[in-house]
Design an enzyme around this catalytic site. Sequence first.
Site, PDB file in Angstrom:
ATOM      1  N   ALA A  75      14.966   8.079   6.870  1.00 12.38           N
ATOM      2  CA  ALA A  75      13.755   8.788   7.709  1.00 12.38           C
ATOM      3  C   ALA A  75      13.327   8.152   8.904  1.00 12.38           C
ATOM      4  O   ALA A  75      13.540   6.848   8.603  1.00 12.38           O
ATOM      5  CB  ALA A  75      12.810   9.136   6.634  1.00 12.38           C
ATOM      6  N   GLY A  80      16.814   8.462   3.424  1.00 14.81           N
ATOM      7  CA  GLY A  80      17.236   9.784   3.780  1.00 14.81           C
ATOM      8  C   GLY A  80      18.796   9.949   4.290  1.00 14.81           C
ATOM      9  O   GLY A  80      19.455  10.981   4.135  1.00 14.81           O
ATOM     10  N   GLU A 128      13.509   3.283  -0.391  1.00 11.64           N
ATOM     11  CA  GLU A 128      12.224   3.693  -0.344  1.00 11.64           C
ATOM     12  C   GLU A 128      11.290   3.175  -1.034  1.00 11.64           C
ATOM     13  O   GLU A 128       9.996   2.708  -0.607  1.00 11.64           O
ATOM     14  CB  GLU A 128      12.005   5.340  -0.669  1.00 11.64           C
ATOM     15  CG  GLU A 128      12.911   6.064   0.471  1.00 11.64           C
ATOM     16  CD  GLU A 128      14.063   6.441   0.160  1.00 11.64           C
ATOM     17  OE1 GLU A 128      14.778   5.759  -0.569  1.00 11.64           O
ATOM     18  OE2 GLU A 128      14.908   7.460   0.514  1.00 11.64           O
ATOM     19  N   GLU A 187      20.639  10.298   1.423  1.00 15.35           N
ATOM     20  CA  GLU A 187      20.423  11.919   0.852  1.00 15.35           C
ATOM     21  C   GLU A 187      21.171  12.685   1.760  1.00 15.35           C
ATOM     22  O   GLU A 187      21.408  13.792   0.941  1.00 15.35           O
ATOM     23  CB  GLU A 187      18.771  12.015   0.991  1.00 15.35           C
ATOM     24  CG  GLU A 187      18.020  11.154  -0.131  1.00 15.35           C
ATOM     25  CD  GLU A 187      16.606  11.158   0.050  1.00 15.35           C
ATOM     26  OE1 GLU A 187      16.107  10.754   1.099  1.00 15.35           O
ATOM     27  OE2 GLU A 187      16.083  11.553  -1.024  1.00 15.35           O
TER      28      GLU A 187
HETATM   29  C1  3H9 Z   1      13.156   7.425   3.595  1.00 13.48           C
HETATM   30  O1  3H9 Z   1      14.382   7.573   4.252  1.00 13.48           O
HETATM   31  C2  3H9 Z   1      12.578   8.565   3.217  1.00 13.48           C
HETATM   32  C3  3H9 Z   1      13.301   9.479   2.699  1.00 13.48           C
HETATM   33  O2  3H9 Z   1      13.844   9.262   1.342  1.00 13.48           O
HETATM   34  C4  3H9 Z   1      12.579  11.108   2.598  1.00 13.48           C
HETATM   35  C5  3H9 Z   1      11.905  11.610   4.114  1.00 13.48           C
HETATM   36  C6  3H9 Z   1      11.346  12.916   3.602  1.00 13.48           C
HETATM   37  N1  3H9 Z   1      13.073   4.381  11.226  1.00 13.48           N
HETATM   38  O3  3H9 Z   1      16.314  -4.153  10.983  1.00 13.48           O
HETATM   39  P1  3H9 Z   1      16.613  -4.262  12.098  1.00 13.48           P
HETATM   40  C7  3H9 Z   1      14.204  -0.214  13.645  1.00 13.48           C
HETATM   41  S1  3H9 Z   1      12.218   6.078   4.166  1.00 13.48           S
HETATM   42  C8  3H9 Z   1      12.567   3.905  12.190  1.00 13.48           C
HETATM   43  O4  3H9 Z   1      16.125  -5.162  13.226  1.00 13.48           O
HETATM   44  P2  3H9 Z   1      19.435  -4.777  11.420  1.00 13.48           P
HETATM   45  C9  3H9 Z   1      13.798  -1.452  13.386  1.00 13.48           C
HETATM   46  O5  3H9 Z   1      12.287  -1.397  13.337  1.00 13.48           O
HETATM   47  C10 3H9 Z   1      13.640   5.129   4.980  1.00 13.48           C
HETATM   48  N2  3H9 Z   1      13.110   2.788  12.839  1.00 13.48           N
HETATM   49  O6  3H9 Z   1      18.448  -4.095  12.382  1.00 13.48           O
HETATM   50  C11 3H9 Z   1      14.265  -2.067  14.563  1.00 13.48           C
HETATM   51  O7  3H9 Z   1      13.458  -1.810  15.743  1.00 13.48           O
HETATM   52  P3  3H9 Z   1      13.223  -2.843  17.041  1.00 13.48           P
HETATM   53  C12 3H9 Z   1      14.443   4.466   4.241  1.00 13.48           C
HETATM   54  C13 3H9 Z   1      13.802   1.975  12.221  1.00 13.48           C
HETATM   55  O8  3H9 Z   1      20.995  -4.435  11.823  1.00 13.48           O
HETATM   56  C14 3H9 Z   1      15.585  -1.701  14.709  1.00 13.48           C
HETATM   57  O9  3H9 Z   1      15.581  -0.277  14.024  1.00 13.48           O
HETATM   58  N3  3H9 Z   1      15.456   3.640   4.988  1.00 13.48           N
HETATM   59  C15 3H9 Z   1      14.352   2.119  10.964  1.00 13.48           C
HETATM   60  O10 3H9 Z   1      19.132  -6.020  10.973  1.00 13.48           O
HETATM   61  C16 3H9 Z   1      16.693  -2.335  14.211  1.00 13.48           C
HETATM   62  O11 3H9 Z   1      16.467  -2.849  12.974  1.00 13.48           O
HETATM   63  C17 3H9 Z   1      15.085   2.069   4.960  1.00 13.48           C
HETATM   64  O12 3H9 Z   1      14.037   1.814   4.493  1.00 13.48           O
HETATM   65  C18 3H9 Z   1      13.810   3.597  10.363  1.00 13.48           C
HETATM   66  N4  3H9 Z   1      14.211   4.042   9.300  1.00 13.48           N
HETATM   67  O13 3H9 Z   1      19.085  -3.819  10.049  1.00 13.48           O
HETATM   68  C19 3H9 Z   1      16.022   1.253   5.940  1.00 13.48           C
HETATM   69  N5  3H9 Z   1      15.067   1.203  10.583  1.00 13.48           N
HETATM   70  O14 3H9 Z   1      14.476  -2.968  17.537  1.00 13.48           O
HETATM   71  C20 3H9 Z   1      15.332   0.409   6.865  1.00 13.48           C
HETATM   72  C21 3H9 Z   1      15.133   0.240  11.344  1.00 13.48           C
HETATM   73  O15 3H9 Z   1      12.110  -2.001  17.890  1.00 13.48           O
HETATM   74  N6  3H9 Z   1      16.070  -0.219   7.821  1.00 13.48           N
HETATM   75  N7  3H9 Z   1      14.326   0.791  12.427  1.00 13.48           N
HETATM   76  O16 3H9 Z   1      12.616  -3.931  16.135  1.00 13.48           O
HETATM   77  C22 3H9 Z   1      16.802  -1.296   7.356  1.00 13.48           C
HETATM   78  O17 3H9 Z   1      17.113  -1.797   6.047  1.00 13.48           O
HETATM   79  C23 3H9 Z   1      17.637  -2.157   8.435  1.00 13.48           C
HETATM   80  O18 3H9 Z   1      16.901  -1.729   9.620  1.00 13.48           O
HETATM   81  C24 3H9 Z   1      18.954  -1.664   8.878  1.00 13.48           C
HETATM   82  C25 3H9 Z   1      19.648  -2.355  10.052  1.00 13.48           C
HETATM   83  C26 3H9 Z   1      19.979  -2.257   7.300  1.00 13.48           C
HETATM   84  C27 3H9 Z   1      19.201  -0.228   8.642  1.00 13.48           C
END
Ligand code: 3H9
Length: 706
Positions: free
Chosen positions: A68, A107, A130, A110
Amino acid sequence: MAFDALSEVVKTERQGGVLVVTINNPPVNALGVAVRRGLAAAMDVAEADSAVAAVLIVGAGRNFIAGADIREFGKPPQPPSLPEVCSRIENCAKPVVAAIHGAALGGGLEVALSAHYRLAVSSAKLGLPEVLLGLLPGSGGTQRGPRLIGAKAALDLILSGRHASAKEAFALGLIDRLGEGQDALAEGLAYAQELVAGQAPVRRTRDAAALADTEASRAAVDAARADTAKKSRGLFSPMKIIEAVEAALALPFDEGMALERKLFLQCIDSPQRAGLIHAFFAEREVLKAPETKAAKPRQLDSAGIVGGGTMGAGIAVAMLDAGMPVTMIERDEPSLARGRAHVEKVYDGLIKKGRMTPEAKAALMARFSGAMSYDALAQVDIVVEAVFEDLAVKKAVFAELDRVCKPGAVLATNTSYLDIDEIAASTSRPGDVVGLHFFSPANIMKLLEIVVPAKVSADVVATGFELAKKLKKVPVRAGVCDGFIGNRILAVYRQAADHMMEDGASPYDIDAAVRNFGYPMGPFQVSDLAGGDIGWATRKRKATTRDPKARYVQITDRLCERGWFGQKTQRGYYLYPEGARTGQPDPEVLAIIETERERAGIKPRAFTEDEIMRRYMAAMVNEGANVVHQGIALRPLDVDVTFLYGYGFPRHRGGPMKYADTVGLPQVLADIREFAKQDPLFWQPSPLLVALVERGADFASLNQSE
Ligand code: 3H9
């Protein structure tokens, strides 16, 4: 071949009978409202077009879907919701395939679980993280997940938030097929075409039967509940996760989904969600210092360490672990042997625990060398000095470095509080001198304060950030002052704790309050662990410059005079019989405190846990505000990250400045003014705090970059 642009971020293209739906929402294909709309519309296209026999969902760029869009949480929801989109995908009349590369998280997974068939290539990492954001999977993860892979495996993934590889996901039954190559689109397309050719049916995860063994499923839920009760330390979402998964066992799918939604919204509303998401963004924001934007890092292939004590050895290990060759300098043969032994001890400990093989240790140590002459550092890219905390000694080291190091080498000091401007000025190349303040044990602690003296070049600072990345540490930019960000603030709230100790709270009461707040340890336990002698030496050195009007609590000095320095002497504030790691309260310490109160003419009074924390946090936040006000920290979030990674601040509270915003700055200021009635010299409200309260603003308003 038909081509449709449903929206900027979701495109559809028919390739033969397969409708390829590509999500292209950089940087990580988060499921913002435009993506959700695009995905729902793509399903309409698939059903309306009789030439489409199957649908393939893929992600553009480096990831499938990271989840998400976290930035949308806390804002008014915009339809369609993700659960609606997932249900739309699952209910599609034609087979839907998800082809996964990179992140399929939260998500994102999901969405994949709502598809009817899943393939992943080896770069894929699949997970439901999450919980790390104070949430639960809110789009069917707790309902489809257990139905697909069973309660035990699903609970493990959801409660840990860990990422599974494609191989593991295949073994768990989370995906149906492992791609052979790296190209998710090509592999997915071939898979979809194969399914079409075989007239594979629509196969909904909601109908999967992995929960059929009700006894095993129930046992998994019970075990998870017992384990979580022990381990989750006041976290809100883990128990909600278990409740949701339990519903998958007991309730029909749609009712389970409704409960999941309800619990998800409770998590969204919790302050823990706000704290954890603040931490998520803050730890990424700290990377964006002015120097990292303005300059490119210098070369960083080899390192020198001056000093083989605990700190120098820890830094050496961190560098060796990151694959860098390390040369350690010590003054004589025995010191060098000790330095090497310190390094080897870390690896021997890992071997003993079965976490490293002797061969791996030998490979790491092959990159380690020692020398007594500084000339051995002539070719290294960076040197970190970690000798005794004495300005004259450090200056002598830097004179040597200035003499031998190649032009362009980064010269770093690991000092915790000395004036780095002065160290830099003692060399002929102040532009190359920077502070790199590691925390002990340096190979484990994540925080690295990058201390920026006045004359340093931007590319040297950028190199500090690059080193942090290489060492997998979290860098925070700090200005030069006594203690930089972390230790400067620590000195102040530690004084507040000492004041409370003299006024009537025992160190054990204070430690317990701080632990109940969410810290792993209280301040007196920390000082027993670190060793009281270091602080004692500092206090003695500063005695002459201390404001005679400032309150000075002598209790700790009384302990130090007895040689009670903490764990290493088997007693400090606590007793550690036979080298125990957990201390026991010491009645003799309480008696000493009592005597000191009498000497100071203080009549002890009772403190509630609430008052202890109000004072402790007010002192921390107020000095944090000063540190921001004086530009020592760039933003409040830099203070937060410092405390999350260097001082054990509970992550679910987001850091001290975020916590202050949660409490409300007017409340914090009112507390400080109240406490100032007894001690106006100590409790001086920070000008920044006062200004923010006056204009009705909070610390978060100072966190926006640019
Ligand atoms: C969810 O899904 C809830 C659902 O179950 C239900 C919904 C109803 N959103 O980490 P990075 C940005 S909860 C917005 O440096 P990497 C991050 O801030 C979500 N922005 O890259 C950064 O921005 P900036 C569950 C996001 O390659 C840029 O992307 N998912 C999100 O080292 C690059 O990120 C998670 O918890 C996001 N979801 O790692 C996964 N994710 O460039 C969270 C990232 O402006 N994300 N950004 O600083 C991660 O674990 C890592 O970002 C990922 C990439 C492994 C994907």
